[in-house]
Design a protein around this motif. Structure first.
Motif, short mmCIF file in Angstrom:
data_model
loop_
_atom_site.label_atom_id
_atom_site.label_comp_id
_atom_site.label_asym_id
_atom_site.label_seq_id
_atom_site.Cartn_x
_atom_site.Cartn_y
_atom_site.Cartn_z
N MET A 1 0.85 -1.21 0.00
CA MET A 1 0.00 0.00 0.00
C MET A 1 0.88 1.25 0.00
N ILE A 2 0.39 2.30 -0.63
CA ILE A 2 1.18 3.52 -0.72
C ILE A 2 1.09 4.34 0.58
N LYS A 3 2.09 5.21 0.77
CA LYS A 3 2.08 6.11 1.93
C LYS A 3 2.26 7.54 1.45
N ILE A 18 -6.70 11.37 -9.73
CA ILE A 18 -6.18 10.47 -10.77
C ILE A 18 -6.40 9.00 -10.42
N CYS A 19 -6.50 8.67 -9.15
CA CYS A 19 -6.52 7.26 -8.74
C CYS A 19 -7.67 6.50 -9.41
N PRO A 20 -7.36 5.41 -10.14
CA PRO A 20 -8.42 4.71 -10.88
C PRO A 20 -9.44 3.99 -10.00
N PHE A 21 -9.10 3.76 -8.74
CA PHE A 21 -10.04 3.07 -7.85
C PHE A 21 -10.42 3.90 -6.62
N THR A 22 -10.33 5.20 -6.74
CA THR A 22 -10.67 6.14 -5.65
C THR A 22 -10.19 5.65 -4.28
N VAL A 23 -8.92 5.31 -4.25
CA VAL A 23 -8.33 4.76 -3.02
C VAL A 23 -8.02 5.88 -2.01
N LEU A 24 -7.74 7.08 -2.53
CA LEU A 24 -7.23 8.14 -1.65
C LEU A 24 -8.33 9.11 -1.24
N GLU A 25 -8.21 9.59 -0.01
CA GLU A 25 -9.19 10.58 0.47
C GLU A 25 -8.46 11.64 1.30
N ILE A 38 -9.37 -1.19 -3.16
CA ILE A 38 -8.40 -1.93 -3.99
C ILE A 38 -7.37 -0.96 -4.55
N CYS A 39 -6.12 -1.14 -4.13
CA CYS A 39 -5.02 -0.37 -4.75
C CYS A 39 -4.30 -1.31 -5.70
N ILE A 40 -4.14 -0.89 -6.97
CA ILE A 40 -3.49 -1.78 -7.95
C ILE A 40 -2.01 -1.44 -8.13
N ASP A 41 -1.48 -0.65 -7.23
CA ASP A 41 -0.04 -0.32 -7.26
C ASP A 41 0.41 0.28 -8.59
N CYS A 42 -0.46 1.07 -9.21
CA CYS A 42 -0.11 1.61 -10.53
C CYS A 42 0.81 2.82 -10.44
N MET A 43 0.89 3.42 -9.27
CA MET A 43 1.76 4.57 -9.00
C MET A 43 1.38 5.82 -9.80
N HIS A 44 0.14 5.85 -10.30
CA HIS A 44 -0.31 7.07 -10.96
C HIS A 44 -0.34 8.23 -9.97
N CYS A 45 -0.70 7.91 -8.71
CA CYS A 45 -0.73 8.97 -7.68
C CYS A 45 0.65 9.62 -7.57
N GLY A 46 1.68 8.78 -7.51
CA GLY A 46 3.04 9.30 -7.41
C GLY A 46 3.44 10.07 -8.66
S1 SF4 Z 1 -1.10 3.24 -6.62
FE1 SF4 Z 1 -2.75 3.57 -8.14
S2 SF4 Z 1 -4.51 2.53 -7.25
FE2 SF4 Z 1 -3.02 2.76 -5.59
S3 SF4 Z 1 -3.56 4.68 -4.59
FE3 SF4 Z 1 -2.04 5.19 -6.15
S4 SF4 Z 1 -3.23 5.75 -7.97
FE4 SF4 Z 1 -4.61 4.66 -6.56
#
Ligand code: SF4
Ligand SMILES: Cc1cc2nc3c(=O)[nH]c(=O)nc-3n(C[C@H](O)[C@H](O)[C@H](O)COP(=O)(O)O)c2cc1C
Ligand code: SF4
Length: 261
Positions: A1-3, A18-25, A38-46
């Motif tokens: 999981m991201i931090k 940007i998060c495709p699964f609205t993981v962040l709030e 569900i976080c898919i570890d795509c790192m789009h947030c980063g």
């Molecule tokens: S890694 Fe992807 S799915 Fe996980 S929180 Fe970041 S943008 Fe969302």
């Protein structure tokens, strides 16, 4: 999981959007992942964060600080490269260096993959002896079963339609229970192929080899053991092309057939 590092986060909300699964709030404690999402570890947030505030397992979520600059002629070059990619089947005896293959497969890690699962892994066969033994097993199988008889009849006249005169073979395997092993592997291989051909390496998709490697147990026995519930999903012949200089782009008679709805 991201931090999210609150010390540098400026709460711009870009990662949330940007998060495709609205993981962040956004919360009183700053931006944070929502438990159970569900976080898919795509790192789009980063990749959209202006302050490099996001990390994953203690590592920065970004690959490099700067975006590469793509040159002016790129679109034309890309189009030409895609059209000039050809399937090569005749190769010199020169081995493709491992570094070149490794670079191509590293690049393929950036190909899209269903839910970012990336389960495709690689085997490279460089041993001519192993290649010959695989070919013998395939020919035995063809003779016994009558499947794909053209493999044997072509071989009789010196044309190996399974592996050409490849100096090495690439086998791609993946988890049968992943979401899209076939598609993920095909995209990763396509990405790798474009890179390899840009480096002057000849490639050809080896469909017979992929099928036979899954069908003939003795072929699997010659190779490192596949993990449970894994199969081969793709294969390439590899080498440096010999006497295969294409003077023209071949015509494609079946072109984009589109219905707009
Ligand atoms: S890694 Fe992807 S799915 Fe996980 S929180 Fe970041 S943008 Fe969302
Ligand atoms: C076969 C396949 C199916 C996919 N299906 C979906 C989908 O239904 N919805 C979606 O939002 N993304 C989908 N994706 C995109 C992946 O989630 C995405 O490629 C992955 O997270 C990596 O991100 P990137 O493409 O930006 O590198 C799919 C990708 C592939 C290869
Ligand atoms: S993109 Fe970066 S700075 Fe903006 S809210 Fe997300 S973590 Fe904070």
């Amino acid at each position: 999981m991201i931090k999210v590092n609150r010390d540098v986060c400026i709460e711009c909300m870009t990662c949330v959007t940007i998060c495709p699964f609205t993981v962040l709030e956004e919360s009183e404690k700053g931006i944070r992942p929502i438990k159970g999402k569900i976080c898919i570890d795509c790192m789009h947030c980063g990749a959209v964060c202006p302050t490099d505030a996001i990390s994953y397992k203690g590592q920065s979520a970004i690959y490099s600080d700067e975006l590469p600059v793509i040159g002016d002629g790129f679109i034309k070059d890309l189009k030409n490269h895609v059209m000039m990619r050809r399937s090569h089947r005749h190769f010199t005896e020169e081995q493709v260096p491992r570094e070149v293959i490794k670079d191509a497969l590293e690049l393929a890690s950036w190909a899209p993959s269903a839910k970012n699962q990336h389960t495709t892994k690689w085997m490279i066969i460089e041993s001519q002896d192993v290649m010959n033994r695989i070919m013998d097993l395939i020919l035995d199988h063809v003779k016994k079963t009558g499947v794909s008889p053209e493999i044997a009849t072509e071989m009789e006249i010196g044309n190996n339609v399974v592996m050409g005169t490849a100096t090495s073979l690439l086998l791609a395997y993946a988890d049968d229970n992943s979401i899209s092993p076939e598609t993920d592997t095909a995209i990763a291989m396509t990405t790798a192929e474009l890179y390899l051909q840009a480096k002057g390496v000849g490639t050809c998709w080896a469909g017979y080899l992929k099928r036979m490697a899954n069908t003939i147990p003795e072929i699997k026995a010659l190779l490192p053991k596949l993990p449970e519930h894994h199969s081969f999903y793709g294969a390439f012949m590899l080498g440096y092309p010999e006497n295969e200089e294409f003077l023209h782009i071949p015509q494609r008679f079946k072109r984009a057939d589109i219905e707009w709805v």
